[in-house]
Design a protein around this motif. Sequence first.
Motif, PDB file in Angstrom:
ATOM      1  N   PHE A  47       0.834  -1.209   0.000  1.00  0.00           N
ATOM      2  CA  PHE A  47       0.000   0.000   0.000  1.00  0.00           C
ATOM      3  C   PHE A  47       0.868   1.258   0.000  1.00  0.00           C
ATOM      4  CE2 PHE A  47      -3.170   2.965   2.005  1.00  0.00           C
ATOM      5  CZ  PHE A  47      -4.078   2.924   0.960  1.00  0.00           C
ATOM      6  N   ARG A  50       2.016   1.872  -3.431  1.00  0.00           N
ATOM      7  CA  ARG A  50       0.925   2.319  -4.324  1.00  0.00           C
ATOM      8  C   ARG A  50       0.611   3.797  -4.078  1.00  0.00           C
ATOM      9  NH1 ARG A  50      -0.783   2.293  -8.485  1.00  0.00           N
ATOM     10  NH2 ARG A  50      -2.994   1.917  -8.577  1.00  0.00           N
ATOM     11  N   VAL A  56      -0.722   7.638  -8.136  1.00  0.00           N
ATOM     12  CA  VAL A  56      -1.732   7.872  -7.092  1.00  0.00           C
ATOM     13  C   VAL A  56      -1.605   9.291  -6.522  1.00  0.00           C
ATOM     14  CG1 VAL A  56      -2.600   7.094  -4.853  1.00  0.00           C
ATOM     15  CG2 VAL A  56      -1.954   5.419  -6.604  1.00  0.00           C
ATOM     16  N   ALA A  91     -11.237   6.372  -8.259  1.00  0.00           N
ATOM     17  CA  ALA A  91     -10.032   5.521  -8.326  1.00  0.00           C
ATOM     18  C   ALA A  91      -9.385   5.386  -6.945  1.00  0.00           C
ATOM     19  CB  ALA A  91      -9.038   6.103  -9.330  1.00  0.00           C
ATOM     20  N   VAL A  92      -9.321   6.490  -6.202  1.00  0.00           N
ATOM     21  CA  VAL A  92      -8.722   6.435  -4.857  1.00  0.00           C
ATOM     22  C   VAL A  92      -9.589   5.579  -3.933  1.00  0.00           C
ATOM     23  CG1 VAL A  92      -8.082   7.789  -2.828  1.00  0.00           C
ATOM     24  CG2 VAL A  92      -7.509   8.636  -5.088  1.00  0.00           C
ATOM     25  N   LEU A  95      -9.065   1.919  -4.697  1.00  0.00           N
ATOM     26  CA  LEU A  95      -7.756   1.463  -4.208  1.00  0.00           C
ATOM     27  C   LEU A  95      -7.802   1.241  -2.693  1.00  0.00           C
ATOM     28  CD1 LEU A  95      -4.647   1.086  -4.726  1.00  0.00           C
ATOM     29  CD2 LEU A  95      -4.435   3.511  -4.141  1.00  0.00           C
ATOM     30  N   GLU A  98      -9.971  -1.780  -1.745  1.00  0.00           N
ATOM     31  CA  GLU A  98      -9.265  -3.033  -2.093  1.00  0.00           C
ATOM     32  C   GLU A  98      -8.241  -3.375  -0.995  1.00  0.00           C
ATOM     33  OE1 GLU A  98      -7.146  -2.549  -5.761  1.00  0.00           O
ATOM     34  OE2 GLU A  98      -5.742  -4.144  -5.200  1.00  0.00           O
ATOM     35  N   HIS A  99      -7.648  -2.337  -0.397  1.00  0.00           N
ATOM     36  CA  HIS A  99      -6.640  -2.558   0.647  1.00  0.00           C
ATOM     37  C   HIS A  99      -7.235  -2.538   2.060  1.00  0.00           C
ATOM     38  CE1 HIS A  99      -2.850  -2.600  -1.726  1.00  0.00           C
ATOM     39  NE2 HIS A  99      -3.634  -2.023  -2.616  1.00  0.00           N
TER      40      HIS A  99
END
Length: 547
Positions: A47, A50, A56, A91-92, A95, A98-99
Motif C-alpha cells: 500500500f 501504491r 496515485v 479511483a482512490v 484502491l 481493495e486494501h
Amino acid sequence: MNSFDTHEVANQPPPFEDVDLYACDAPLREGVAREGGAWAEARLHAFGARVGSAEVMELGREANRHAPELRSHDRYGHRIDEVRFHPAWHAVMALAMEHEVHNLPWREPRPGAHVARSSLHSLLSQVESGSCCPLTMTFACRPALAHAPEVAAAWEPKLLGTEYDPRLAPLADKRSVLVGMAMTEKQGGSDVRANTTRAVPLEGTAGEGGEYELVGHKWFCSAPMSDAFLTLAQTGRGLSCFLVPRVLPDGTRNPFRIQRLKDKLGNRSNASSEIEYAGTRGVRVGDEGRGVRTILEMVHHTRLDCVSGSTGLMRQALAQALHHARHREAFGKRLADQALMRAVLADLALEVEAATALMLRLARAFDESPRDEGARAFGRIATAVGKYWVCKRAPAMIYEAMECLGGAGYVEESILPRLYREAPVNAIWEGSGNVMCLDVLRAMVREPDAVPAFLAELEAARGDARLDAATAELKRELARPEDAERRARTLVERMALALQASLLVRYAPEPVSDAFLAARLERPALTFGALPAGLELEPILARALPA
Ligand SMILES: Cc1cc2nc3c(=O)[nH]c(=O)nc-3n(C[C@H](O)[C@H](O)[C@H](O)COP(=O)(O)OP(=O)(O)OC[C@H]3O[C@@H](n4cnc5c(N)ncnc54)[C@H](O)[C@@H]3O)c2cc1C
C-alpha cells in the motif's frame, strides 16, 4: 541549451514520488512491529508503494482540483439528490477499499489488526485525505450497529466488501457499502441533545430494528453518496439512533434531500452536505432514548482516525520538507546542512515520531480492548487525549514544514497547501478541542480505571528525571478537582506530552527521546526549531527519511 532557452533550471529538487511511503518511515515500521502488526508488513509495503506512486499522488491532486458537484435534479426535473465526483475520487476509493482501509479489523479480527489499519489510514492521508472521511465512518459504524444485531447481520456482509461500488442501489444489489454519520444540526453540533429532528415509529414495527419515519434536517452530513447513515432523532423517549438507508429495499429512493454542498477550506475532494429528512425511513439502532450512547461507539473509533489522519498529514509534510532541504542549496550549502534549518527539521521530525508512536499505541489499545479491561480504560481516555493533541499540533507543524520549501511550499503544485488546508478539520470534527478536553474530564469521572491505566503507562517508562518530574506534576494536577474545566487544556496537554515522552523513552533511539524530553518537557519553546542546545540532531534527521 538551444538558442531560445534563457537559462538552465538548477537547484530544484526532483519530485518526491514513486517512493514506498511505508518503507521510508522507520518510526512507523518499528512501531507497527512493536504494537503487534508485524504480520501486515507485506501489505503495508504494497500500500505504501501504491499511494507513494506518481500515479496515485496525481489522483490525489486531481480529486481535489475537481471538487464534487451536487446534482439535485435530473434533466427532466425529477429530484435525484446525487453528487457527481471526478474519476480520480473513484479511483482512490477503489484502491483504498481493495486494501481494506475501511474494514481490516472486522475482516481479520486478530491482534494487531487495528495497528495495521491505522497505518494504512495514515498512509492514505498522506496523499488524499478527503476519501478518508467515508472510509473512516464506514469502519467506525460497526461497533454502533452491534447495538441492533438484526440490522448488523443484514449490513455486515456488505460492510466487509472490498470492491468499491458507488451505485445508489438497494442493499441486496450492492457489492459493498459505505456508511456515513449525520448528527450535527444548525442549532447544535457538540451539544447533540439540542437535535430537533423527530422520528415516529411506523405502525406495527416497534421492536428492535423497528422502522420509523424521520422529519428534520442535518447541517453537516459528509459523504452523502454513502449507502446509509447513522443519525440521531428525537422520539417520545428522547434522542435515539437510527440507520437511514439512501435506497429502500424495493429500489425506491428514501427521501434524502441534499440542500447544498459546503464550500470548505480543505477536504475538497470529499462532499459535505446539508440535508433534510422528509418522511425518511430509518431503523432504530439501540434503545430509544440512548442514541448518544449508541453513536458514541462510532465516535470513539472515528477519533482514532483523527489521530492517524493528522499523523499522516504531518508525516507527508515532514518528508516533503526533508526531501526539499536535502536537494536545495542556499548561500553555498545544502539547506539540510545549515545549522538552523537542521534544528527546524529535527524538531518537526520529533513531532511526527511522537505522533506516530502515540497513534500506534492507541491502535493497540483498540486491538486489546475486547479482551482486556485495562486496555479498554486506557484507550477510552488516551484516545481523547491523543485526538486533542495530535490534531491540534498538525496545522502549526505543517505550516512550518511548508516554510522549509520557501515560496515553492506555498504553491499548489507542491502538496503542502493541500495538507495545510486539510489539517484543521481533524481538530474540529468528531469533538472540537474544548469538547475533547471536557471528554477527558468525563472519562476521569465516569471510568474509575481510566486514570490509573493512563498513569500505569507512564510508570512503565520511569527512570528519566525529566519524565519522572512531569509524571509527578501531572499526578498533582489530576488530584486537584477544583476548577477542572477551566484548567482542562493545560491538563490534557500535559497528559499528551507525558504519554508521548513515555513512549519515546521506552521505544525510540536515545537521541530522539532525549531531544523530545528536552524540547517538550524541560525547555518547551513557542516555535518549531527553537531547540535547546547540545542535542544530537543527526540521528533524528537520518532516521526520519533515508537519504
Ligand atoms: C468538513 C466538515 C465535515 C463534517 N461532517 C460531519 C458529518 O458527516 N456528520 C456530522 O454529524 N457532523 C459533521 N461535521 C460537523 C462537526 O462534527 C461539528 O461542526 C462539530 O461537532 C462542532 O459542532 P458545531 O459546529 O455545532 O460547533 P459548536 O458545538 O457550536 O462548538 C463551537 C465551539 O465551541 C466549543 N464548545 C462547545 N461546547 C463547549 C463547552 N461546553 N465548553 C467550552 N467550549 C465548548 C467547541 O469546542 C467549538 O470550538 C462536519 C464538520 C466539518 C467542518
